[in-house]
Design a protein around this motif. Structure first.
Motif, PDB file in Angstrom:
ATOM      1  N   ALA A 164       0.575  -1.478  -0.065  1.00 58.55           N
ATOM      2  CA  ALA A 164      -0.141   0.008  -0.076  1.00 58.55           C
ATOM      3  C   ALA A 164       0.486   1.322   0.132  1.00 58.55           C
ATOM      4  N   GLY A 165       1.949   1.086   0.583  1.00 59.38           N
ATOM      5  CA  GLY A 165       2.648   2.553   0.884  1.00 59.38           C
ATOM      6  C   GLY A 165       2.286   3.654   1.615  1.00 59.38           C
ATOM      7  N   ARG A 166       3.327   4.310   1.949  1.00 59.16           N
ATOM      8  CA  ARG A 166       2.410   5.740   2.479  1.00 59.16           C
ATOM      9  C   ARG A 166       2.183   6.792   1.965  1.00 59.16           C
ATOM     10  N   TYR A 167       1.077   6.638   0.892  1.00 66.25           N
ATOM     11  CA  TYR A 167       0.541   7.247  -0.157  1.00 66.25           C
ATOM     12  C   TYR A 167      -0.358   7.096   0.048  1.00 66.25           C
ATOM     13  N   ARG A 168      -1.450   7.703  -0.154  1.00 70.70           N
ATOM     14  CA  ARG A 168      -2.995   7.874  -1.625  1.00 70.70           C
ATOM     15  C   ARG A 168      -2.585   7.964  -2.779  1.00 70.70           C
ATOM     16  N   ASP A 169      -3.102   6.966  -3.679  1.00 67.45           N
ATOM     17  CA  ASP A 169      -3.596   7.056  -5.173  1.00 67.45           C
ATOM     18  C   ASP A 169      -4.057   7.759  -5.369  1.00 67.45           C
ATOM     19  N   GLY A 170      -3.357   8.780  -6.780  1.00 67.11           N
ATOM     20  CA  GLY A 170      -3.964  10.032  -7.210  1.00 67.11           C
ATOM     21  C   GLY A 170      -3.043  11.306  -7.549  1.00 67.11           C
TER      22      GLY A 170
END
Length: 596
Positions: free
Chosen positions: A504-510
């Motif tokens: 998932a990582g630490r950022y939101r997709d977009g």
């Protein structure tokens, strides 16, 4: 007494002959005394009987009035015009020319002016042609000829300046190059040659006053109207509303359109069906283009299209050039992906028939669609996008932060080899570019793993066995309802769950946009970051900074961000500190919005 005068006349005549010489010597002596007056003023007596210049002139005139003539008579005996003319000629030789000129130079008061004149430049510009004008310099009239070609000042020629001192006038002509380069008659005079400079400037302004393009004042209104109307009305015509299900094909697309002062070329990068980067090259006026680009570029990225993006007030021509070029580029990227969605509608009609060819589909190990994988290259990550159609790899594209020289060497060999083999198996790395080769092969392998049908066939045989049983009671209407679940199995073909296997990582997709203060102050650098699978996969920029410094700073910081997946602890580039700080700030602002 008269007899005595006649008797003594020969001696007096000799003395009179010496008077002009005596007058000249006296004038020189007085000039010397006046020159030293500042330093020896107190030494001399205030009551000293010194003749001023007017008295000396009178003496010289008197002396010349007694000049001996060829007939043996004095000028006192000649009361006619001849005597007065010769007396005047003597005065002119003595003082008339030199003293006034020197006084003008020392007091710096010429015939012209020390105040540099300015005029307003006509809105319609200048009409082509040759125009003459005049102005007043130090020594009199200065005449020039100005040539207008293509609405611009192309040459300025001095026709006459007979009264000007050559040394000063040569310096003053420096204003000519300033007026041509600046395309304006409003320039500063040359220091040390103010009068002559202003004479030239006045003359050019006088000539240009005759060149005002008065016709253009009426014609701009019709020509500007189409551009002004391009804000509300032409948008639907030149920039049509896209279809609801329009999609873009991955790749890089470029197109041109006319801006304010030349063509504008816009290049758009599409990745995973989204606009991830927009760049430009142009010959437009920088002041207007930068104003338009700084607002339109992020707006297109945000809207993921050109439709609905407004032109920028005060930079309409440049705005239209950007928007039209971007629209043309996107038109090249448009795909008819809506038609493939029609295929499922075609498959339900022959419900039982497609079940028969399904056993043949395992011959292709890949499922149609677009898949992306990544692997580490020489100096950063390599992202490979694979397009599958009819079970075959038809296109292979990349985005990377790798070293360009090594990557190109590897890509040139490996990309056609993968397309030919339809696999990465058995393909060797390229000598001299091993790390970049591993990035390409590894990224392609991961993309193909997501495209493999191997997981789905294990589930499909079970449904295919049951339909075979349901196929036998085809006469009954009930089995016909069972084919309907089979189309519902189509969504299993969507590869969306497989990419979610990435951490998932630490950022939101977009897509997130931030700005920073570069070399030209706050907001002069804008960075747009694309997050996919919780990772930074792409970043683009727009800037008002000088490309020479900015490009070096961008390449270094971009690689640092992509390598560390963070905007923290980044190093500025020496020699491009302001641009570096602007880029770092913009990255930090964009990523702060994407934080989970």
């Amino acid at each position: 007494m008269k007899k005595q005068d006649k008797k003594d006349f020969p001696d007096r005549k000799n003395y009179i002959k010496l008077l002009p010489a005596a007058a000249v010597i006296a004038a020189v002596a007085v000039t010397g005394v006046q020159g030293k007056a500042g330093s020896t003023q107190k030494v001399q007596s205030e009551s000293a009987d010194v003749k001023d210049a007017e008295e000396l002139t009178g003496l010289i005139t008197t002396a010349y009035s007694y000049e001996d003539f060829s007939d043996g008579t004095s000028s006192s005996a000649k009361t006619g015009k001849t005597a007065s003319k010769k007396a005047k000629a003597g005065i002119k030789k003595g003082t008339a020319k030199t003293l006034p000129d020197e006084s003008q130079k020392t007091s710096a008061t010429g015939q012209g002016t020390t105040s540099t004149p300015t005029v307003s430049v006509p809105e319609g510009g200048y009409k082509d042609g040759t125009y003459q004008g005049s102005g007043t310099g130090f020594g009199g009239t200065v005449s020039v000829q100005v040539t207008i070609s293509g609405g611009k000042i192309t040459s300025i020629d001095v026709l006459s300046a007979s009264g000007e001192t050559p040394s000063y006038f040569a310096s003053a002509q420096g204003v000519i190059s300033r007026m041509i380069s600046g395309q304006t008659p409003n320039v500063d005079a040359v220091s040390g040659a103010t009068y002559s400079s202003n004479g030239i400037i006045q003359a050019v302004q006088d000539a240009l006053s005759k060149a005002a393009n008065t016709d253009a004042k009426t014609t701009p209104t019709p020509t500007v109207k189409p551009v002004v109307t391009a804000k509300p009305t032409p948008k639907p015509a030149s920039i049509p509303k896209p279809a609801e299900n329009v999609t873009y094909k991955d790749g890089t697309y470029s197109a041109e359109a006319e801006g304010f002062d030349g063509p504008v070329k816009v290049t758009i990068t599409i990745k995973n069906g989204k606009i991830t980067k927009i760049t430009n090259t142009n010959t437009d006026t920088k002041e207007y283009f930068s104003k338009a680009w700084s607002k339109i570029q992020p707006a297109i990225l945000k809207k993921q299209g050109v439709y609905g993006v407004d032109t920028v007030s005060g930079a309409t021509f440049s705005s239209n050039g950007i928007l039209e070029a971007a629209q043309k580029a996107l038109a090249k990227a448009e795909t008819t992906t809506a038609k493939p969605t029609v295929k499922p509608t075609a498959t339900p009609t022959p419900t039982a028939e497609p079940d028969i060819p399904e056993p043949d589909t395992p011959t292709s190990e890949y499922q149609d669609g677009t898949y992306t994988g990544r692997a580490r290259g020489y100096s950063g990550f390599v992202y490979i996008t694979v397009t599958i159609k009819d079970g075959k790899i038809i296109e292979l594209t990349n985005t990377n932060t790798d070293t360009d020289s090594f990557f190109k060497k590897a890509w040139k060999v490996l990309q056609p080899a993968i397309l030919e083999k339809q696999s990465v198996d058995g393909i060797d790395t390229v000598s001299g570019a091993t790390y970049s080769s591993n990035g390409i092969l590894g990224g392609t392998q991961k993309a193909l793993e997501g495209a493999k049908i191997t997981p789905t066939p294990t589930e499909t045989p079970v449904p295919t066995v049951t339909p075979e049983i349901t196929v036998t009671p085809t006469p009954t209407v009930i089995p016909e309802a069972t084919p309907t679940p089979e189309p519902t199995a189509v969504p299993t073909e969507t590869p969306t769950p497989e990419p979610t296997e990435e951490p998932a990582g630490r950022y939101r997709d977009g897509t997130y946009t931030g700005s920073g203060a570069g070399n030209y102050g706050a907001g002069s650098v804008t960075v747009t970051v694309t997050i996919s699978g919780g990772q930074i996969v792409e970043a683009s920029y727009s800037t008002l900074d000088d490309e020479e410094y900015f490009d070096e700073a961008w390449n270094s910081i971009y690689n640092q961000v992509m390598g560390s997946q963070s905007a923290d602890g980044l190093d500025a580039v020496s020699g491009a500190t302001f641009s570096s700080q602007g880029i770092i700030q913009a990255f930090q602002n964009a990523l702060s919005q994407a934080q989970n």
